[in-house]
Every structure is written in C-alpha cells, then in structure tokens.
Design a protein around this motif. Structure first.
Motif, PDB file in Angstrom:
ATOM      1  N   ALA A 279      -0.925   4.543  -0.211  1.00 24.60           N
ATOM      2  CA  ALA A 279      -1.749   4.875   0.944  1.00 24.60           C
ATOM      3  C   ALA A 279      -0.917   5.128   2.199  1.00 24.60           C
ATOM      4  CB  ALA A 279      -2.750   3.756   1.206  1.00 24.60           C
TER       5      ALA A 279
ATOM      6  N   GLU B 115      -7.479  -3.864  -1.097  1.00 24.83           N
ATOM      7  CA  GLU B 115      -7.573  -2.667  -1.934  1.00 24.83           C
ATOM      8  C   GLU B 115      -7.775  -1.378  -1.161  1.00 24.83           C
ATOM      9  OE1 GLU B 115      -9.754  -3.002  -5.477  1.00 24.83           O
ATOM     10  OE2 GLU B 115      -9.168  -5.068  -5.798  1.00 24.83           O
ATOM     11  N   SER B 116      -7.673  -1.452   0.173  1.00 26.26           N
ATOM     12  CA  SER B 116      -7.843  -0.232   0.961  1.00 26.26           C
ATOM     13  C   SER B 116      -7.230  -0.393   2.347  1.00 26.26           C
ATOM     14  CB  SER B 116      -9.330   0.115   1.104  1.00 26.26           C
ATOM     15  OG  SER B 116      -9.985  -0.867   1.890  1.00 26.26           O
TER      16      SER B 116
ATOM     17  N   SER C 283     -10.836   5.997   5.263  1.00 27.98           N
ATOM     18  CA  SER C 283     -10.361   4.922   4.388  1.00 27.98           C
ATOM     19  C   SER C 283      -9.584   5.531   3.242  1.00 27.98           C
ATOM     20  CB  SER C 283     -11.530   4.111   3.814  1.00 27.98           C
ATOM     21  OG  SER C 283     -12.191   3.413   4.830  1.00 27.98           O
TER      22      SER C 283
ATOM     23  N   HIS D 184       0.833  -1.188   0.000  1.00 32.29           N
ATOM     24  CA  HIS D 184       0.000   0.000   0.000  1.00 32.29           C
ATOM     25  C   HIS D 184       0.875   1.248   0.000  1.00 32.29           C
ATOM     26  CE1 HIS D 184      -2.890  -3.000   1.310  1.00 32.29           C
ATOM     27  NE2 HIS D 184      -3.833  -2.175   0.945  1.00 32.29           N
TER      28      HIS D 184
ATOM     29  N   THR E  90      -8.130   1.195   6.270  1.00 37.26           N
ATOM     30  CA  THR E  90      -9.053   1.975   7.090  1.00 37.26           C
ATOM     31  C   THR E  90      -8.416   2.208   8.445  1.00 37.26           C
ATOM     32  OG1 THR E  90     -10.978   1.056   5.964  1.00 37.26           O
ATOM     33  CG2 THR E  90     -11.371   2.076   8.111  1.00 37.26           C
TER      34      THR E  90
ATOM     35  N   ALA F 270      -7.801   4.363  -0.549  1.00 39.93           N
ATOM     36  CA  ALA F 270      -7.623   3.331  -1.564  1.00 39.93           C
ATOM     37  C   ALA F 270      -6.155   2.953  -1.604  1.00 39.93           C
ATOM     38  CB  ALA F 270      -8.089   3.833  -2.925  1.00 39.93           C
TER      39      ALA F 270
ATOM     40  N   THR G  34     -10.544   8.521   0.839  1.00 41.61           N
ATOM     41  CA  THR G  34     -11.577   8.033  -0.066  1.00 41.61           C
ATOM     42  C   THR G  34     -12.944   8.184   0.598  1.00 41.61           C
ATOM     43  OG1 THR G  34      -9.977   6.412  -0.858  1.00 41.61           O
ATOM     44  CG2 THR G  34     -12.279   6.051  -1.459  1.00 41.61           C
TER      45      THR G  34
END
Length: 119
Positions: free
Chosen positions: A9, A42-43, A100, A6, A45, A102, A80
């Motif tokens: 992110a 895919e994310s 959250s 990630h 949080t 992505a 997101t």
C-alpha cells in the motif's frame, strides 16, 4: 506508514496522495491542505482536506493529447474505496477527498521456543 507492515500500500498511497494534492492546487485557490493518514491492520486510509468546498472534484474523461484529467480516475482504479465528503459544520475544514488501500498484515515473529512476539 511503516514499509514492512503495508509495503504493497505504501507506493500506491504515495502516488494517490500526489494526485489528490496536485488536484487541490490545480483546481482551487487554497493556501491550506491537511492530510490525515489512518493505518489499520489490513488497510490504510488517507484523507486530503482543503478549504474550498465549492470546488467539486470530478472524474474526467482523459483525452490522448491532454496532459491532465487522469488524477481521480487513477484514484478510482487504484484505491479499494474512495469518495468525497463535505462536513456539515460551516467552520469545518472544507471538503475531503479520501481513499482506502488494502494493506498486508505482517507475519508474526515466532521464536524457536514457539513464543509469538509482537511485530
């Protein structure tokens, strides 16, 4: 949060966690903050809990000469999704500001013989 899964992110998560935790200490008299991080394919949080549910977070209009007032606006622009929740149980942790982001799914590792390995 593994940087290779990630990477996009990770920097945003660090920035937004800093903003939300700073807000907790700037606007409440809490001595306790809990941070929960959930990493999904895919994310990512992040939930930041404090024990002061009576202090409602607000997105402020930041003025040019003012030092503060940009934290939740930044969260709203970068995340997101984001929000604030208050658990219904009286003995709960208080309130939670969550967001959250992505992420990016790492490409599979494929050997020369075509076998796909778990990343």
């Amino acid at each position: 949060m593994a940087p290779y899964t990630h990477s996009c992110a990770a920097d945003s998560a660090r920035l937004l966690v800093s903003e939300v935790v700073t807000n907790v200490y700037a606007h409440t008299a809490t001595l306790t903050v809990h941070i929960d991080i959930s990493v999904h394919p895919e994310s990512v949080t992040v939930a930041v809990w404090d024990d002061k549910p009576e202090k409602r977070p607000r997105v402020l209009c930041a003025h040019a000469g003012r030092e503060g007032g940009r934290g939740l606006r930044l969260v709203a622009q970068v995340a997101t999704q984001w929000g604030v929740t208050w658990p219904s149980e009286p003995d709960s942790r208080g309130k939670c500001v969550w967001f959250s982001l992505a992420g990016s799914v790492p490409p599979p590792v494929v050997r020369r013989d075509g076998q796909v390995l778990d990343a």
